[in-house]
Design a protein around this motif. Sequence first.
Motif, PDB file in Angstrom:
ATOM      1  N   VAL A  71       0.834  -1.188   0.000  1.00  0.00           N
ATOM      2  CA  VAL A  71       0.000   0.000   0.000  1.00  0.00           C
ATOM      3  C   VAL A  71       0.875   1.247   0.000  1.00  0.00           C
ATOM      4  N   GLY A  72       0.356   2.281  -0.608  1.00  0.00           N
ATOM      5  CA  GLY A  72       1.080   3.544  -0.617  1.00  0.00           C
ATOM      6  C   GLY A  72       2.134   3.621  -1.701  1.00  0.00           C
ATOM      7  N   THR A  73       2.056   2.729  -2.681  1.00  0.00           N
ATOM      8  CA  THR A  73       2.994   2.784  -3.788  1.00  0.00           C
ATOM      9  C   THR A  73       2.842   4.110  -4.512  1.00  0.00           C
ATOM     10  N   GLY A  74       3.927   4.817  -4.622  1.00  0.00           N
ATOM     11  CA  GLY A  74       3.878   6.054  -5.381  1.00  0.00           C
ATOM     12  C   GLY A  74       3.466   7.269  -4.585  1.00  0.00           C
ATOM     13  N   PHE A  75       3.212   7.104  -3.307  1.00  0.00           N
ATOM     14  CA  PHE A  75       2.957   8.286  -2.493  1.00  0.00           C
ATOM     15  C   PHE A  75       4.189   9.180  -2.522  1.00  0.00           C
ATOM     16  N   HIS A  76       3.934  10.463  -2.630  1.00  0.00           N
ATOM     17  CA  HIS A  76       5.077  11.368  -2.594  1.00  0.00           C
ATOM     18  C   HIS A  76       5.023  12.169  -1.298  1.00  0.00           C
ATOM     19  N   PRO A  77       6.076  12.097  -0.496  1.00  0.00           N
ATOM     20  CA  PRO A  77       6.026  12.715   0.834  1.00  0.00           C
ATOM     21  C   PRO A  77       5.782  14.219   0.817  1.00  0.00           C
TER      22      PRO A  77
ATOM     23  N   ASN B 217      -2.029  13.380  -3.050  1.00  0.00           N
ATOM     24  CA  ASN B 217      -1.615  11.987  -3.115  1.00  0.00           C
ATOM     25  C   ASN B 217      -2.761  11.053  -3.462  1.00  0.00           C
ATOM     26  N   ILE B 218      -3.971  11.410  -3.084  1.00  0.00           N
ATOM     27  CA  ILE B 218      -5.108  10.566  -3.451  1.00  0.00           C
ATOM     28  C   ILE B 218      -5.219  10.500  -4.974  1.00  0.00           C
ATOM     29  N   TYR B 219      -5.098  11.661  -5.598  1.00  0.00           N
ATOM     30  CA  TYR B 219      -5.171  11.683  -7.068  1.00  0.00           C
ATOM     31  C   TYR B 219      -3.990  10.952  -7.701  1.00  0.00           C
ATOM     32  N   LEU B 220      -2.810  11.200  -7.146  1.00  0.00           N
ATOM     33  CA  LEU B 220      -1.606  10.577  -7.693  1.00  0.00           C
ATOM     34  C   LEU B 220      -1.678   9.059  -7.560  1.00  0.00           C
ATOM     35  N   ASN B 221      -1.944   8.609  -6.345  1.00  0.00           N
ATOM     36  CA  ASN B 221      -1.958   7.185  -6.080  1.00  0.00           C
ATOM     37  C   ASN B 221      -3.078   6.490  -6.857  1.00  0.00           C
TER      38      ASN B 221
ATOM     39  N   ILE C  84     -11.847   8.974  -9.433  1.00  0.00           N
ATOM     40  CA  ILE C  84     -11.299   9.404  -8.143  1.00  0.00           C
ATOM     41  C   ILE C  84     -12.149  10.533  -7.570  1.00  0.00           C
ATOM     42  N   ARG C  85     -12.534  11.462  -8.440  1.00  0.00           N
ATOM     43  CA  ARG C  85     -13.329  12.590  -7.956  1.00  0.00           C
ATOM     44  C   ARG C  85     -14.643  12.104  -7.358  1.00  0.00           C
TER      45      ARG C  85
ATOM     46  N   ARG D 219      -3.491   4.252   6.555  1.00  0.00           N
ATOM     47  CA  ARG D 219      -4.937   4.295   6.358  1.00  0.00           C
ATOM     48  C   ARG D 219      -5.293   4.975   5.038  1.00  0.00           C
ATOM     49  N   LEU D 220      -4.620   6.084   4.779  1.00  0.00           N
ATOM     50  CA  LEU D 220      -4.909   6.784   3.529  1.00  0.00           C
ATOM     51  C   LEU D 220      -4.556   5.899   2.334  1.00  0.00           C
ATOM     52  N   ALA D 221      -3.388   5.283   2.425  1.00  0.00           N
ATOM     53  CA  ALA D 221      -2.942   4.449   1.311  1.00  0.00           C
ATOM     54  C   ALA D 221      -3.921   3.311   1.067  1.00  0.00           C
ATOM     55  N   PHE D 222      -4.343   2.681   2.145  1.00  0.00           N
ATOM     56  CA  PHE D 222      -5.258   1.560   1.947  1.00  0.00           C
ATOM     57  C   PHE D 222      -6.611   2.036   1.451  1.00  0.00           C
ATOM     58  N   ALA D 223      -7.028   3.209   1.935  1.00  0.00           N
ATOM     59  CA  ALA D 223      -8.335   3.723   1.530  1.00  0.00           C
ATOM     60  C   ALA D 223      -8.388   3.921   0.014  1.00  0.00           C
ATOM     61  N   VAL D 224      -7.320   4.464  -0.541  1.00  0.00           N
ATOM     62  CA  VAL D 224      -7.307   4.675  -1.993  1.00  0.00           C
ATOM     63  C   VAL D 224      -7.416   3.322  -2.689  1.00  0.00           C
ATOM     64  N   ALA D 225      -6.588   2.399  -2.251  1.00  0.00           N
ATOM     65  CA  ALA D 225      -6.557   1.093  -2.898  1.00  0.00           C
ATOM     66  C   ALA D 225      -7.889   0.367  -2.756  1.00  0.00           C
ATOM     67  N   ALA D 226      -8.520   0.552  -1.604  1.00  0.00           N
ATOM     68  CA  ALA D 226      -9.764  -0.176  -1.353  1.00  0.00           C
ATOM     69  C   ALA D 226     -10.898   0.327  -2.229  1.00  0.00           C
ATOM     70  N   HIS D 227     -10.764   1.523  -2.751  1.00  0.00           N
ATOM     71  CA  HIS D 227     -11.843   2.049  -3.571  1.00  0.00           C
ATOM     72  C   HIS D 227     -11.629   1.839  -5.064  1.00  0.00           C
ATOM     73  N   LEU D 228     -10.621   1.073  -5.375  1.00  0.00           N
ATOM     74  CA  LEU D 228     -10.456   0.638  -6.758  1.00  0.00           C
ATOM     75  C   LEU D 228     -11.599  -0.310  -7.053  1.00  0.00           C
ATOM     76  N   GLU D 229     -12.038  -0.341  -8.267  1.00  0.00           N
ATOM     77  CA  GLU D 229     -13.042  -1.355  -8.565  1.00  0.00           C
ATOM     78  C   GLU D 229     -12.604  -2.228  -9.719  1.00  0.00           C
ATOM     79  N   PRO D 230     -11.585  -2.991  -9.486  1.00  0.00           N
ATOM     80  CA  PRO D 230     -11.073  -3.850 -10.553  1.00  0.00           C
ATOM     81  C   PRO D 230     -11.890  -5.131 -10.611  1.00  0.00           C
ATOM     82  N   GLU D 231     -11.779  -5.847 -11.718  1.00  0.00           N
ATOM     83  CA  GLU D 231     -12.449  -7.140 -11.802  1.00  0.00           C
ATOM     84  C   GLU D 231     -11.675  -8.167 -10.985  1.00  0.00           C
ATOM     85  N   ILE D 232     -10.355  -7.946 -10.902  1.00  0.00           N
ATOM     86  CA  ILE D 232      -9.520  -8.885 -10.153  1.00  0.00           C
ATOM     87  C   ILE D 232      -8.652  -8.081  -9.188  1.00  0.00           C
ATOM     88  N   LEU D 233      -8.751  -8.409  -7.926  1.00  0.00           N
ATOM     89  CA  LEU D 233      -7.979  -7.681  -6.926  1.00  0.00           C
ATOM     90  C   LEU D 233      -6.949  -8.621  -6.310  1.00  0.00           C
ATOM     91  N   ILE D 234      -5.711  -8.180  -6.292  1.00  0.00           N
ATOM     92  CA  ILE D 234      -4.637  -8.999  -5.742  1.00  0.00           C
ATOM     93  C   ILE D 234      -4.154  -8.363  -4.443  1.00  0.00           C
TER      94      ILE D 234
END
Lengths: 302, 439
Positions: free
Chosen positions: B118-124, B131-135, B146-147, B177-192
Motif C-alpha cells: 500500500v502507498g505505492t507512489g505516495f510522494h512525501p 496523493n489521493i489523485y496521484l496514487n 477518483i473525484r 490508512r490513507l494508502a489503503f483507503a485509496v486502494a480499497a476504492h479501486l473497482e477492478p475485476e480482479i484484486l490482488i
Amino acid sequence: MKHVLAHAAIASRPLTGEGAGTADAPQAHDRTIVLEAGRAERNYWSDLWHYRELFAILAWRDVAVRYKQTVIGVAWALIRPFLTMVVFTVVFGKLAGLPSDGQAPYPVMVFAGLLPWFLFSSALADASGSLIGNANLISKVYFPRLVVPAASVIVALVDFMINLAMLALIMAYYRFVPGWQIVFLPGFVLLAMVGSLGPALWITALNVKYRDFRYVIPFIVQFGLYISPVGFSSSVVPEQWRLLYNLNPLVGVIDGFRWCLLGGQSPLYMPGFLASLGVVAFFLWFGIRYFRRTERTFADMM
Amino acid sequence: MTDAVIRAEGLGKKYLIGHQVERERYRSLRDVIGRNVTAFTRSARDVIAGRQLVVGDEIEEFWALKDVNFEIKRGEVVGIIGRNGAGKSTLLKILSRITEPSAGRVEIKGRVASLLEVGTGFHPELTGRENIYLNGAILGMTRAEIRRKFDEIVAFAEIEKFLDTPVKRYSSGMYVRLAFAVAAHLEPEILIIDEVLAVGDAEFQKKCLGKMQDVAGHGRTVLFVSHNMGAVDALCSSAMLLEKGAQPKELSDSVRATISHYLSSQRSSEGSASEWSNPGREIDHPVLQPLYFAVVDLDGKAVTAPARNDEQLHIVVRFDVRQNDPALNIGIAIFSGRSEELLWSLSSDADETSRVQLQKGKQELYCALPKRFLNEGTYRIELMASLHCREWIARPGHNSPIIFFEIRGGLSDSPYWMNARPGILAPNWSWTRSPVGQS
C-alpha cells in the motif's frame, strides 16, 4: 495483530455485504490479456493512450515537487540560463569576438540558443534517470513504462516556458522584434523534446541494467554544450563542415530556434537541418525500439 | 464458454543468480587479477549481447515458479499459501503484469489491481489530497472515478482534518490508512492482495476486511496471499498451495484440505520436534542465551507422541543468564495448528514478590500447561524472551525457537465424546445440579 484479523474475518463471514448495488458491476468490456514469455504487446499504443491520465499526473507531480523545499523556488529556473547567457556573451561575444547572427544583439542570440539547449539537456537528464528514480513504482505496479520518461520530459517544458518569458523581457530590453517566423516555434519545441526523448529512452533503459550510464549523462550534457552552437552562431563553422556538424541533432534544433526567434537574421541552412531531422528521427526510432524490447524485464532488474 | 477469469498453463519464471565461490583468506595478486579479468570479460560480453549482469563466480538458473497450472473463476476468493520463497510473490507479480513469465502463458479477463504494497507512489512532499489523485492514477483509476469517490476515500481513511498537509507530516497510521483507503476504492475485476491487512489497528483491520468482502460480493475475484491460515480459511472460497515454486500434486480445491496439507508439510520440514536445543549461536544475546526448550511429561522426558488432553504437561526452558537485568522477561506464545495465536504466558505474570527470580547463571523454568484445556490438534509453542519495553531477545514469528506438541483424546470422560470438539478449547468444566421447585 493477526489474531484480531482472524476473528474479525470470522465474525463477518457472509460474503455479500450490505453495500450491494452501490458499486459498479464489473465492466462489460472485459479485455482479455494474454501474458506469455517474449510475447510482444499487441495493443501497445492504445494501451499507452489508455494511460494518458497517469502520464498527466506524473508530469504534474514532477512539476509540483521540483521546487518544493527550496528557498528561492522557481527563481532557479531563471538564474541558471541568465548567468549562462551573461558568461557566454562575455566569453564568446566580447573576449573571442565572434559575430552574432545578422543584426541581432549577441545576448539575444545566445539566449535563443540557450532555450532549446536547456530544454534538451534537462529533458535528457531527467528522462534518463526517470526509471531508476521511479523504481518503487515500476517494481510494484503495471503501466506502460514509456509513461515515466515521457512525463519527465514535461518538467523540462515548464522550465522552458519560464525561460521563454524571460527571453521576451530581454528582447524588449534590446527593442528587438521577432518576425513572422515565430509561428513555427511550437514545431521546434516539439523537435527539441522529441530529440531528447529518443536518446533518453535508450539511456534510461540501459541505466536499469547497467548503472554505468548514470555517469554518462552529465558528461554528455557538459560535452554537448561545447559542440553545439549555444554560445556562438553556427555560421562561424566553415561551410564544408556544416553538413557534418549538423549530424549533431541539436545543431538543427538550435538553428531552428534562432531562425524562428531572430526573425530571419539567422537563415536556416536547409541540407543541414534535414540531416539533423534525420538523426533525431533515427534516435527516436532506435530509442523506442530498444525501450520496448527491454521494458518487460525492468522490474526484474531494479 | 467458461467463467474463468484467470487461466494459467505451465507458468514458470526463471531468475539468474550468481554465487561467490568460497575464498581463501589470503590470495595472491595474480588470483585477484585473474578473477577480475574473467568477470570483466563476462560483463563485457553480457553488455554487448544485451543480457543481464550477474555478479558472482558461478551463475545458476533458479526457477522461482515452475509449471504452475490453475483456473480461477469469476467471484472466487482464492487464498494463495506457501512458505516464504515458495513463489507466491512471483506469481502475483506475473499476474499483475509487473514481470513477464519465462515459460507458459496466462490469460486474464478484466482489469487487475494489486495491493502488493500500500502507498505505492505516495510522494512525501505532496498533500493528502494530491496523493489521493496521484496514487489513484498509479493504481489505474481515472480522474473522474477518483473525484466521484474522493469523499468516500477521505472518510474511510479518517483524515479529513489533514487533507491539505503534506503526507510526510502524517503519523504512520494515518499514512497507511490513507494508502489503503485509496486502494480499497479501486473497482477492478480482479484484486490482488499480498498481506497488506497486517497493518493498522484492529478497528481499521475490520474495516479493511469488510471492504474486501464487499469486493468479493460484487462478483469480483480476489487473490489473497497470507500466512494467516485463520484469515484464509475464513475469507477464501478456494485455496492454492505453492511449494518451492510448484504445486503439490493432486490436491483438492477445498480450503481446509489445502491448509492442513500446508501445515503438515510445514511441520515435517521444520521437524515436529517437541524439543529444541540451541545449536550454538542461534540466539546469542549479551543478557541471555536460551539452551533448551521442550514440552515434557511428568518424568521430564520430551513428549514425542500425541498427549492426552488430561495428561499433565510442562514446558521447560533452560537458559543461561549472563548479566543480571531486572527487565528480563521469559514467556511462551501458543499457536493453533492454523497459526492463530492463542495465548501468551509470561514468567513475570506473577506478583513481584512471588515471581521467579532470573539471576545470573544457568537455570530452568517450568510452566505447567493446565490439564483438560486444549482441544485435539497440533500446537506450536514459540519461546519469548525480552528486556521488557526495550528489546526482543527471542520474538515469536521472527527468531523464536519453535516446538510442537499434539493433543489427542481425553477430552471428555463421557463415552459420547471421543473426537475433537468444535471450538478452539476443550476444557472439562464441572457441572452441578440443584433441584428447583419441589415443595
